[in-house]
Design a protein around this motif. Structure first.
Motif, short mmCIF file in Angstrom:
data_model
loop_
_atom_site.label_atom_id
_atom_site.label_comp_id
_atom_site.label_asym_id
_atom_site.label_seq_id
_atom_site.Cartn_x
_atom_site.Cartn_y
_atom_site.Cartn_z
N GLU A 133 0.83 -1.20 0.00
CA GLU A 133 0.00 0.00 0.00
C GLU A 133 0.87 1.26 0.00
OE1 GLU A 133 -3.14 2.47 -0.29
OE2 GLU A 133 -3.13 0.31 -0.58
N ALA A 134 1.96 1.24 0.74
CA ALA A 134 2.88 2.38 0.76
C ALA A 134 3.50 2.60 -0.62
CB ALA A 134 3.97 2.17 1.81
N VAL A 135 3.90 1.52 -1.27
CA VAL A 135 4.45 1.62 -2.63
C VAL A 135 3.40 2.19 -3.57
CG1 VAL A 135 5.24 0.25 -4.60
CG2 VAL A 135 6.16 -0.21 -2.32
N ARG A 136 2.18 1.70 -3.46
CA ARG A 136 1.09 2.17 -4.32
C ARG A 136 0.83 3.67 -4.11
NH1 ARG A 136 -2.46 -1.49 -2.92
NH2 ARG A 136 -1.74 -2.93 -4.48
N ARG A 137 0.81 4.11 -2.87
CA ARG A 137 0.58 5.54 -2.58
C ARG A 137 1.71 6.40 -3.15
NH1 ARG A 137 -0.86 3.71 2.50
NH2 ARG A 137 1.10 4.46 3.35
N SER A 169 3.59 5.67 -5.69
CA SER A 169 3.44 5.64 -7.15
C SER A 169 2.38 6.63 -7.61
CB SER A 169 3.09 4.24 -7.64
OG SER A 169 4.13 3.35 -7.35
N GLU A 170 1.26 6.67 -6.91
CA GLU A 170 0.18 7.58 -7.27
C GLU A 170 0.62 9.03 -7.12
OE1 GLU A 170 -3.00 6.30 -4.75
OE2 GLU A 170 -3.41 4.54 -5.99
N ARG A 171 1.35 9.34 -6.04
CA ARG A 171 1.84 10.70 -5.84
C ARG A 171 2.85 11.08 -6.92
NH1 ARG A 171 2.20 9.11 -0.33
NH2 ARG A 171 4.44 8.99 -0.53
N THR A 172 3.70 10.14 -7.30
CA THR A 172 4.69 10.41 -8.33
C THR A 172 4.02 10.68 -9.67
OG1 THR A 172 6.35 9.06 -7.22
CG2 THR A 172 6.69 9.46 -9.56
N LEU A 173 3.03 9.88 -10.03
CA LEU A 173 2.31 10.10 -11.28
C LEU A 173 1.62 11.46 -11.28
CD1 LEU A 173 0.76 6.58 -11.89
CD2 LEU A 173 2.61 7.66 -13.17
N HIS A 174 1.04 11.83 -10.15
CA HIS A 174 0.38 13.13 -10.05
C HIS A 174 1.41 14.25 -10.22
CE1 HIS A 174 -1.26 16.66 -7.93
NE2 HIS A 174 -2.35 16.32 -8.59
N ARG A 175 2.54 14.15 -9.51
CA ARG A 175 3.58 15.18 -9.62
C ARG A 175 4.05 15.33 -11.05
NH1 ARG A 175 8.19 12.89 -7.47
NH2 ARG A 175 8.87 12.60 -9.60
N LYS A 176 4.30 14.22 -11.73
CA LYS A 176 4.77 14.27 -13.12
C LYS A 176 3.75 14.93 -14.03
CE LYS A 176 7.95 10.46 -12.82
NZ LYS A 176 8.77 9.65 -13.66
N ALA A 177 2.48 14.67 -13.80
CA ALA A 177 1.42 15.29 -14.61
C ALA A 177 1.37 16.79 -14.37
CB ALA A 177 0.07 14.64 -14.31
N VAL A 178 1.52 17.20 -13.12
CA VAL A 178 1.51 18.64 -12.80
C VAL A 178 2.70 19.32 -13.45
CG1 VAL A 178 1.80 20.30 -10.91
CG2 VAL A 178 0.20 18.40 -10.66
N SER A 228 13.38 16.67 -8.07
CA SER A 228 12.28 15.89 -8.64
C SER A 228 11.71 16.59 -9.87
CB SER A 228 11.17 15.68 -7.61
OG SER A 228 11.62 14.90 -6.54
N VAL A 229 11.55 17.90 -9.78
CA VAL A 229 11.04 18.68 -10.91
C VAL A 229 12.00 18.57 -12.09
CG1 VAL A 229 10.50 21.01 -11.73
CG2 VAL A 229 9.72 20.28 -9.47
N GLU A 230 13.29 18.72 -11.82
CA GLU A 230 14.28 18.62 -12.89
C GLU A 230 14.26 17.25 -13.55
OE1 GLU A 230 17.58 21.76 -11.13
OE2 GLU A 230 17.75 19.63 -10.63
N LEU A 231 14.17 16.20 -12.75
CA LEU A 231 14.11 14.85 -13.32
C LEU A 231 12.84 14.64 -14.12
CD1 LEU A 231 15.48 12.76 -10.32
CD2 LEU A 231 16.60 13.13 -12.53
N ASP A 232 11.72 15.17 -13.64
CA ASP A 232 10.46 15.04 -14.38
C ASP A 232 10.53 15.80 -15.71
OD1 ASP A 232 9.46 13.57 -12.28
OD2 ASP A 232 8.30 15.22 -11.43
N MET A 233 11.23 16.93 -15.72
CA MET A 233 11.33 17.75 -16.93
C MET A 233 12.33 17.19 -17.94
SD MET A 233 11.11 21.59 -15.33
CE MET A 233 11.59 22.35 -16.87
#
Length: 100
Positions: A51-55, A57-66, A90-95
Motif C-alpha cells: 500500500e505504501a508503494v502504491r501511494r 506511485s500515485e503521488r509520483t504520477l500526479h507530480r509528473k502530470a503537474v 524531482s522537478v528537474e528529473l520530471d522535466m
C-alpha cells in the motif's frame, strides 16, 4: 507464506527468502502491484508495504502530470518547485524527458 500483516521480523525475513528464490516472482510482483488484496504477503512485501508503494506511485504520477502541464505553459523549473513545493531535483528529473 502467510496470510495477514505479520509484525514478526523473523517471519517476514523467512518469507522474503522464499520469494527471492521463487521462479514466479516476476508474475507475482505484477499481480501484487494490481491486486486489491489487503492481507496476503505477496512478492516479498506485506500488504502494508504494498500500500505504501502504491501511494508513492500515485503521488509520483500526479507530480509528473503537474510538472508536465506547467512546463507546457513555459513555467521554469524553479517556479514549478516554488509554487508546488515539489523538490527541485524531482522537478528537474520530471522535466528531463519533456520537450523544451
Amino acid at each position: 507464506m502467510f496470510d495477514g500483516d505479520v509484525e514478526d521480523p523473523a517471519w517476514i525475513a523467512a518469507a522474503r527468502a522464499v520469494c527471492t528464490s521463487c521462479p514466479s516472482l516476476v508474475a507475482c510482483t505484477a499481480y501484487a502491484a494490481t491486486s486489491l488484496d489487503k492481507t496476503t504477503f505477496l512478492a516479498g512485501l506485506t500488504a502494508t508495504e504494498r500500500e505504501a508503494v502504491r501511494r508513492r506511485s500515485e503521488r509520483t504520477l500526479h507530480r509528473k502530470a503537474v510538472v508536465k502541464r506547467m512546463r507546457a505553459e513555459k513555467v521554469i523549473a524553479s517556479e514549478i518547485s516554488f509554487y508546488t513545493q515539489y523538490p527541485m531535483r524531482s522537478v528537474e528529473l520530471d522535466m528531463a524527458g519533456l520537450p523544451d
